[in-house]
Design a protein around this motif. Structure first.
Motif, PDB file in Angstrom:
ATOM      1  N   LYS A  22      37.469  35.773  26.024  1.00 37.74           N
ATOM      2  CA  LYS A  22      36.895  37.175  26.279  1.00 37.74           C
ATOM      3  C   LYS A  22      36.778  37.493  27.812  1.00 37.74           C
ATOM      4  N   VAL A  23      35.849  36.775  28.462  1.00 40.04           N
ATOM      5  CA  VAL A  23      35.604  36.746  29.759  1.00 40.04           C
ATOM      6  C   VAL A  23      36.865  36.710  30.480  1.00 40.04           C
ATOM      7  N   SER A  24      37.708  35.821  30.516  1.00 37.92           N
ATOM      8  CA  SER A  24      38.908  35.675  31.178  1.00 37.92           C
ATOM      9  C   SER A  24      39.621  36.765  30.907  1.00 37.92           C
ATOM     10  N   LEU A  25      39.925  37.521  29.839  1.00 41.64           N
ATOM     11  CA  LEU A  25      40.705  38.444  29.736  1.00 41.64           C
ATOM     12  C   LEU A  25      40.074  39.795  30.423  1.00 41.64           C
ATOM     13  N   GLU A  26      38.721  39.949  30.326  1.00 40.40           N
ATOM     14  CA  GLU A  26      38.151  41.131  30.862  1.00 40.40           C
ATOM     15  C   GLU A  26      37.958  41.065  32.323  1.00 40.40           C
ATOM     16  N   ASN A  75      39.959  38.809  34.371  1.00 41.37           N
ATOM     17  CA  ASN A  75      41.441  38.844  34.935  1.00 41.37           C
ATOM     18  C   ASN A  75      41.262  38.362  36.265  1.00 41.37           C
ATOM     19  N   GLU A  76      40.628  37.241  36.274  1.00 36.17           N
ATOM     20  CA  GLU A  76      40.614  36.567  37.712  1.00 36.17           C
ATOM     21  C   GLU A  76      41.779  35.865  37.890  1.00 36.17           C
ATOM     22  N   LYS A  77      42.373  35.558  39.365  1.00 40.64           N
ATOM     23  CA  LYS A  77      43.451  34.343  39.591  1.00 40.64           C
ATOM     24  C   LYS A  77      43.102  33.214  39.199  1.00 40.64           C
ATOM     25  N   TYR A  78      41.760  32.826  39.266  1.00 35.62           N
ATOM     26  CA  TYR A  78      41.451  31.306  38.950  1.00 35.62           C
ATOM     27  C   TYR A  78      40.871  31.010  37.655  1.00 35.62           C
ATOM     28  N   PRO A  79      41.004  30.127  36.737  1.00 33.71           N
ATOM     29  CA  PRO A  79      40.257  30.059  35.539  1.00 33.71           C
ATOM     30  C   PRO A  79      38.669  29.771  35.610  1.00 33.71           C
ATOM     31  N   ILE A  80      38.204  30.034  34.474  1.00 29.64           N
ATOM     32  CA  ILE A  80      36.766  29.445  34.421  1.00 29.64           C
ATOM     33  C   ILE A  80      36.389  28.223  34.753  1.00 29.64           C
ATOM     34  N   ASN A  81      35.574  27.707  35.519  1.00 31.57           N
ATOM     35  CA  ASN A  81      35.306  26.519  36.021  1.00 31.57           C
ATOM     36  C   ASN A  81      34.206  25.634  34.757  1.00 31.57           C
ATOM     37  N   SER A  82      33.055  26.255  34.545  1.00 30.83           N
ATOM     38  CA  SER A  82      32.216  25.855  33.613  1.00 30.83           C
ATOM     39  C   SER A  82      31.304  26.915  32.824  1.00 30.83           C
ATOM     40  N   VAL A  83      30.420  26.576  32.144  1.00 33.77           N
ATOM     41  CA  VAL A  83      29.652  27.423  31.334  1.00 33.77           C
ATOM     42  C   VAL A  83      28.227  26.779  31.238  1.00 33.77           C
TER      43      VAL A  83
END
Length: 400
Positions: free
Chosen positions: A78-82, A84-92
């Protein structure tokens, strides 16, 4: 009657050379010491200030005890889609306080670039309500004032590969200045000692004398904490300093590398609920912890691919010293190793605690207050020291 000839007091060679080194190093690196001290001081209460400013997004309503968080995998998508950053999520980062939101972190770094802004490609934090999936706020940490202060303090905003050396060398010289300052301060006898522990300004109107006392007295009281701050600072910059601590604390020069554990489960397909089952096991094993962080992109801080899935557990909020590590198979989620803080070597414990000691947070809020005051005094020392030198220089110029 003949006047007795006036004999100048003999200065010992130790004090003579201490005075020279103190002056030369002070004039050569005073500006850098001022900048590093000021930025470090302003950074001390970063967590407390951000917790107030971000209060509305840090805390979430959790009324129903039966209410369960949305699975991590779904929240990640959900966060990735909303965003829409060039780089992936690193961690949570997940807090064990159910009333606090999740923090999804984007961080990507390039080896190229001569400064901080070119090297850090992205550094963002998204605060997410884990019960509704709502993105509460997104902060661009790359341009956050505290992060900029941190990287000025760390390497004057220069490339992180060599920037710390630019600060590290003046810090080493500052350590010598602190030691020579103590030597210069140290009185010869008890009578001389009385006037050096506090200000005696009852009949003093000359600003030069007051400035000298500020440098002398405050410098003495701060020097011991300043030595701790300086040594813990160069611990980050120079590997040989860290290795010296390793040798003193645990008897080895370099910390042994962690052995990569091979699991037969690595041949199977990756579970879709991998992060959720590992999070569940983490919360069961470390129910009394403050929070834990899961790597979501399968890479470490240096960008190298991880063969397993490590989860870092933080024992206390706002501190990095109490850290435990769980390692899971990155496909099946099977627990491979559990390395609690208590089982770490003395060198490993110190490595985790060094940052907290450097910032004063290791000693709680009281420690931060003391470190903040000491930092302010360290910031003033190059200024008062320069004014002492300038005053003497002008005086000598008039005589000529």
């Amino acid at each position: 009657m003949r006047k007795k000839p006036h004999h100048k007091k003999k200065i010992s060679p130790t004090k003579k050379w201490s005075a020279k080194l103190h002056l030369w190093f002070g004039l050569s690196v005073g500006v850098i010491v001022f900048i590093v001290s000021l930025t470090g001081t302003l950074y001390v209460f970063k967590d407390e200030i951000q917790n107030i400013l971000r209060k509305d997004v840090i805390y979430v309503k959790h009324e129903a005890s039966a209410q369960k968080p949305i699975p991590l995998t779904i929240l990640q998508e959900k966060v990735s889609l909303e965003l829409n950053e060039k780089y992936p999520i690193n961690s949570v980062e997940v807090s064990l306080d159910k009333g606090k939101s999740y923090r999804f972190l984007y961080y990507e770094k390039s080896k190229k670039g001569w400064n901080y802004f070119q090297q850090v490609l992205i550094n963002k934090q998204a605060y997410v309500n884990q019960y509704t999936g709502e993105i509460l706020a997104v902060y661009d940490e790359k341009y956050d004032v505290f992060n900029i202060l941190k990287y000025i303090h760390w390497g004057l905003l220069l490339n992180s590969e060599w920037g710390p050396y630019v600060v590290g060398i003046p810090t080493v010289l500052f350590i010598i200045m602190l030691i020579t300052g103590i030597i210069l301060w140290w009185p010869k006898n008890k009578n001389a000692r009385k006037g050096r522990f506090w200000f005696n300004w009852e009949n003093v109107k000359n600003w030069k004398r007051k400035n000298y006392d500020l440098h002398n007295v405050l410098g003495f009281y701060t020097s011991f904490i300043a030595l701790i701050m300086s040594v813990t600072g160069i611990y980050f910059a120079y590997p040989y300093v860290k290795n010296t601590f390793n040798l003193a604390l645990s008897g080895y020069w370099e910390q042994p590398k962690e052995k990569q554990i091979k699991s037969p489960d690595s041949l199977m397909a990756k579970r879709s609920d991998l992060f959720d089952i590992t999070a569940l096991q983490t919360e069961k094993l470390y129910a009394g912890a403050s929070s834990y962080r899961i790597s979501l992109n399968g890479k470490n801080k240096k960008g190298k691919e991880l063969k397993n899935l490590p989860i870092t557990i933080y024992g206390q909020e706002g501190r990095f010293s109490e850290r435990s590590i769980l390692t899971f198979d990155r496909y099946s989620g099977k627990l491979l190793t559990n390395k609690p803080h208590q089982q770490l070597s003395n060198a490993e414990k110190y490595a985790n605690a060094n940052y907290d000691i450097h910032t004063g947070s290791y000693f709680g809020l009281f420690g931060k207050i003391i470190w903040f005051i000491a930092g302010l005094i360290c910031t003033s020392l190059p200024v008062t020291g320069f004014l002492i030198w300038w005053g003497k220089r002008k005086k000598q110029g008039k005589k000529i």
